[in-house]
Design an enzyme around this catalytic site. Sequence first.
Site, PDB file in Angstrom:
ATOM      1  N   GLN A 172      35.082  26.629  59.106  1.00  0.00           N
ATOM      2  CA  GLN A 172      34.199  25.701  58.803  1.00  0.00           C
ATOM      3  C   GLN A 172      33.720  25.395  60.135  1.00  0.00           C
ATOM      4  O   GLN A 172      34.505  24.733  60.879  1.00  0.00           O
ATOM      5  CB  GLN A 172      34.747  24.521  58.130  1.00  0.00           C
ATOM      6  CG  GLN A 172      33.479  23.785  57.535  1.00  0.00           C
ATOM      7  CD  GLN A 172      33.937  22.488  56.854  1.00  0.00           C
ATOM      8  OE1 GLN A 172      34.498  21.712  57.401  1.00  0.00           O
ATOM      9  NE2 GLN A 172      33.569  22.383  55.497  1.00  0.00           N
ATOM     10  N   HIS A 219      29.040  23.346  57.789  1.00  0.00           N
ATOM     11  CA  HIS A 219      29.304  22.064  57.337  1.00  0.00           C
ATOM     12  C   HIS A 219      28.166  21.102  57.433  1.00  0.00           C
ATOM     13  O   HIS A 219      27.773  20.740  58.360  1.00  0.00           O
ATOM     14  CB  HIS A 219      30.545  21.398  58.071  1.00  0.00           C
ATOM     15  CG  HIS A 219      31.183  20.268  57.236  1.00  0.00           C
ATOM     16  ND1 HIS A 219      30.733  19.802  55.943  1.00  0.00           N
ATOM     17  CD2 HIS A 219      32.335  19.643  57.520  1.00  0.00           C
ATOM     18  CE1 HIS A 219      31.609  18.789  55.681  1.00  0.00           C
ATOM     19  NE2 HIS A 219      32.516  18.539  56.585  1.00  0.00           N
ATOM     20  N   HIS A 264      29.419  15.529  53.722  1.00  0.00           N
ATOM     21  CA  HIS A 264      30.314  14.404  54.014  1.00  0.00           C
ATOM     22  C   HIS A 264      29.892  13.543  55.303  1.00  0.00           C
ATOM     23  O   HIS A 264      30.875  13.140  55.987  1.00  0.00           O
ATOM     24  CB  HIS A 264      31.712  15.061  54.387  1.00  0.00           C
ATOM     25  CG  HIS A 264      32.355  15.737  53.307  1.00  0.00           C
ATOM     26  ND1 HIS A 264      33.540  16.341  53.167  1.00  0.00           N
ATOM     27  CD2 HIS A 264      32.175  15.653  51.917  1.00  0.00           C
ATOM     28  CE1 HIS A 264      33.760  16.978  52.164  1.00  0.00           C
ATOM     29  NE2 HIS A 264      33.261  16.240  51.071  1.00  0.00           N
ATOM     30  N   TYR A 313      28.369  14.239  57.954  1.00  0.00           N
ATOM     31  CA  TYR A 313      28.633  14.691  59.350  1.00  0.00           C
ATOM     32  C   TYR A 313      27.164  15.062  59.818  1.00  0.00           C
ATOM     33  O   TYR A 313      26.100  15.108  58.911  1.00  0.00           O
ATOM     34  CB  TYR A 313      29.579  15.922  59.283  1.00  0.00           C
ATOM     35  CG  TYR A 313      30.919  15.136  59.228  1.00  0.00           C
ATOM     36  CD1 TYR A 313      31.601  14.130  59.831  1.00  0.00           C
ATOM     37  CD2 TYR A 313      31.738  15.616  58.368  1.00  0.00           C
ATOM     38  CE1 TYR A 313      32.605  13.557  59.513  1.00  0.00           C
ATOM     39  CE2 TYR A 313      32.982  15.149  57.862  1.00  0.00           C
ATOM     40  CZ  TYR A 313      33.333  14.189  58.571  1.00  0.00           C
ATOM     41  OH  TYR A 313      34.747  13.550  58.378  1.00  0.00           O
TER      42      TYR A 313
END
Length: 355
Positions: free
Chosen positions: A99, A175, A178, A180
Site C-alpha cells: 500500500q 491509499h 482513512h 490521509y
Amino acid sequence: MSRLFSPLTLRGTTFRNRVWVAPMCQYSSEFGFPNDWHLAHLGGLARGGSGLVMQEATAVTRGGRISPADAGIWHDEQADAWERIALFVRSQGAVPGIQLAHAGRKASTEQPWVGDGYVSIEQGGWETVGPSPVPFGDWPAPKELSTDEILGLVRSFADAARRARGAGYVVAEIHGAHGYLLHQFLSPLANHRTDDYGGDLEGRSRFLVQVVDAVREVWPEDQPLFVRLSATDWAPGGWDVEETVELSRRLASHGVDLIDVTSGGLVPGARVEVEPGYQVPFARAVREGSALPVSAVGLIVAPEQADQILVNEAADAVMLARELLRNPHWPWTAARALGDQVPWPPQYIGAQRRQ
C-alpha cells in the site's frame, strides 16, 4: 468449494482464495526500513493461508509517514530491504501487495502504544502538508501544497511503485482513505482550494487520478492496481457514498482493477455506526455502481459471514485485520468450518486434522 476459497484472477494474477490481509501499520520501522518483525509478521500471515498479504501503509516520501516509526519506500535501499519479505510471501503461495501512502496532515504522530498526539519538530517530527491549511482536530494546521509540490508527489508515488515492482510486489494499492493525504483532497471538509485541485468532484479527485495514471504507467500491465477509498466521512458535508461510486466508475477507465472499500478517518470524533460487517453495504454500492471488483472490510470475523458476503455478491474478496492478528492461521480454521480442503506447509502437516 466455498466461494471464500475459490480463486480470483485480476489481470494476470490469480489469488488462491479471497481471504485477504488488510494493510495494518506496525509502527516498527527505523528510517522507513523493515526489520525481522516485518518478516515474521507478514511471512506468518502468508504461511497461514491468506490469498493476498497487503503490506502496511508504506510512505512514498519521508514526510509522508504517519509516525517516525512507519514504513517507507522513498529510496532504493528501502526497496532492497523489502525484497526478502516479498519473496518469502510469494514462497508461501500468497500474493504480496504494498500500500503506497502519504499521511498528509495526519503525519508526524506518536506510535499508538505511546499516545495519539502530534510529534513536534522539537520532538523529532516535521511540518505536515495538506490540500488546505485545515488542521486535523487540535493538531497544527498543515502547510498548503502548491501545484508544483502536488506534481512532485505524483512523481513520488510513481517512483515508489517502480521500486516496489523491483522488490517483487505483485499488487500495488494507492491509499486514498482513512483521512490521509489523497482522502484529504477528496473531502470538502479538508479541501478548501479554489484552483484545479479543489471545488467540484473532478477538481478534488484530480490529484488521486494523476497518481493512479502515474503508477499505472510504471506498474506491469499484467499486475493489478487497487485503490483504497473511504466510502464516507461519517460527517455532514463530507465525502459520501455517491461520490465514491462516481469516482470508482471513473477510476475503472484509468486502469484500476479493484476498489478496497472502507470508511471514515477524516475527522476526529466522527460517530460511526459499528456492527459486524458494517461497511459491506458500501462495498456493494461501489461494486454495483462502478462495475469494478471490490473488497469488503470491517468486523468480518466468522467464516460463514465472510463466505456469505461473497455469495450475496456484495464483494469479490474480504479483507481481515484484527481477526488475523488474533489468529494468523484463520484461513485454515475457516476452510475446515466451510468443508474446504486447503494446503498446509509441509512442516505443519503433523498438526493437520484429517477430514
